[in-house]
Scaffold this motif. Structure first.
Motif, PDB file in Angstrom:
ATOM      1  N   TYR A  59      29.422  13.101  -4.192  1.00 10.10           N
ATOM      2  CA  TYR A  59      28.116  11.884  -4.257  1.00 10.10           C
ATOM      3  C   TYR A  59      27.494  13.319  -3.934  1.00 10.10           C
ATOM      4  O   TYR A  59      26.699  13.273  -3.462  1.00 10.10           O
TER       5      TYR A  59
ATOM      6  N   ASP B 106      27.881   5.748 -12.201  1.00 12.89           N
ATOM      7  CA  ASP B 106      27.390   5.567 -11.196  1.00 12.89           C
ATOM      8  C   ASP B 106      27.946   4.731 -10.082  1.00 12.89           C
ATOM      9  O   ASP B 106      29.378   4.922  -9.406  1.00 12.89           O
ATOM     10  N   PHE B 107      26.915   4.741  -8.970  1.00 12.54           N
ATOM     11  CA  PHE B 107      27.459   4.041  -7.356  1.00 12.54           C
ATOM     12  C   PHE B 107      28.347   3.252  -7.579  1.00 12.54           C
ATOM     13  O   PHE B 107      30.067   3.256  -7.192  1.00 12.54           O
TER      14      PHE B 107
ATOM     15  N   TYR C 121      31.917   3.432  -9.653  1.00 14.35           N
ATOM     16  CA  TYR C 121      32.419   4.527  -8.371  1.00 14.35           C
ATOM     17  C   TYR C 121      33.418   3.647  -7.298  1.00 14.35           C
ATOM     18  O   TYR C 121      34.792   3.424  -6.989  1.00 14.35           O
TER      19      TYR C 121
ATOM     20  N   VAL D 129      27.639  10.225  -8.813  1.00 11.74           N
ATOM     21  CA  VAL D 129      29.913   9.988  -8.164  1.00 11.74           C
ATOM     22  C   VAL D 129      30.020  11.167  -9.640  1.00 11.74           C
ATOM     23  O   VAL D 129      30.358  11.224 -10.409  1.00 11.74           O
TER      24      VAL D 129
ATOM     25  N   ALA E 169      23.905  11.872  -3.839  1.00 11.21           N
ATOM     26  CA  ALA E 169      22.886  10.234  -3.436  1.00 11.21           C
ATOM     27  C   ALA E 169      21.338  10.368  -4.318  1.00 11.21           C
ATOM     28  O   ALA E 169      20.623   9.586  -4.641  1.00 11.21           O
TER      29      ALA E 169
ATOM     30  N   GLY F 190      22.332   9.341  -7.299  1.00 13.45           N
ATOM     31  CA  GLY F 190      22.939   8.206  -7.165  1.00 13.45           C
ATOM     32  C   GLY F 190      23.643   8.263  -8.499  1.00 13.45           C
ATOM     33  O   GLY F 190      24.433   7.451  -8.970  1.00 13.45           O
TER      34      GLY F 190
END
Length: 171
Positions: free
Chosen positions: A150, A109-110, A113, A157, A152, A155
């Motif tokens: 990524y 998840d972002f 990352y 990576v 978006a 959500g």
């Protein structure tokens, strides 16, 4: 790095490969080089960085050989030319002996990352303060042959790490 000298180099049953590993297997080398995308690696650079020379038909119809030695400024431009500088008829690329490669793909998840990148950054800053190249190289190891995408909308990576395995073939 080794260079291919002809069919006799293949007598041992092994092949050759590009040093930079591409995320996608169904792309053209010409397209990847023209856009300076794919195969990114801190050690080897992109697929464009593997090009040693281009042979190009330019607007006036002339055939021009472009290399770092003959035209350094054009060589840099050709590595991201988007097809606008002429028709590439030939590329000479750096190659290395082929070995097995292990690809590890993680979905993060972002927030995870960002946390991982901050940890790598802190390790790098600490290594810089030591003044030792070996420490800096160790700190950057998690990014050495790593590609990150990524997504978006998801959500997510995708963190892909490539590791060249030691030669274990019986040949």
């Amino acid at each position: 790095l080794s260079t291919y000298k002809g069919p006799s180099d293949l007598a041992n049953g092994k092949g050759w490969t590009l040093p930079a590993i591409s995320w996608f297997i169904d792309q053209t080398i010409g397209g990847a080089v023209a856009t300076n995308t794919h195969g990114s690696s801190l050690e080897h650079g992109s697929l464009s960085d593997q090009v040693l020379s281009f042979q190009v038909v330019v607007a006036n119809g002339s055939l021009v050989e472009i290399s770092h030695e003959s035209h350094p400024h054009l060589m840099r431009a050709m590595k991201v030319n988007l097809g606008r500088l002429g028709i590439v008829t030939e590329m000479t690329m750096r190659i290395i002996p082929q070995t097995a490669v292990r690809r590890t793909l993680e979905t993060l998840d972002f927030a995870s990352y960002v946390g991982r990148m901050k940890a790598i950054q802190e390790d790098y800053k600490t290594a810089l303060k030591t003044g030792r190249h070996s420490n800096v190289k160790r700190a950057l190891k998690p990014l050495w042959d790593t590609q990150i995408q990524y997504h978006a909308a998801l959500g997510q990576v995708w963190w892909a790490h490539y590791e060249r395995l030691e030669d274990t073939s019986p040949y």
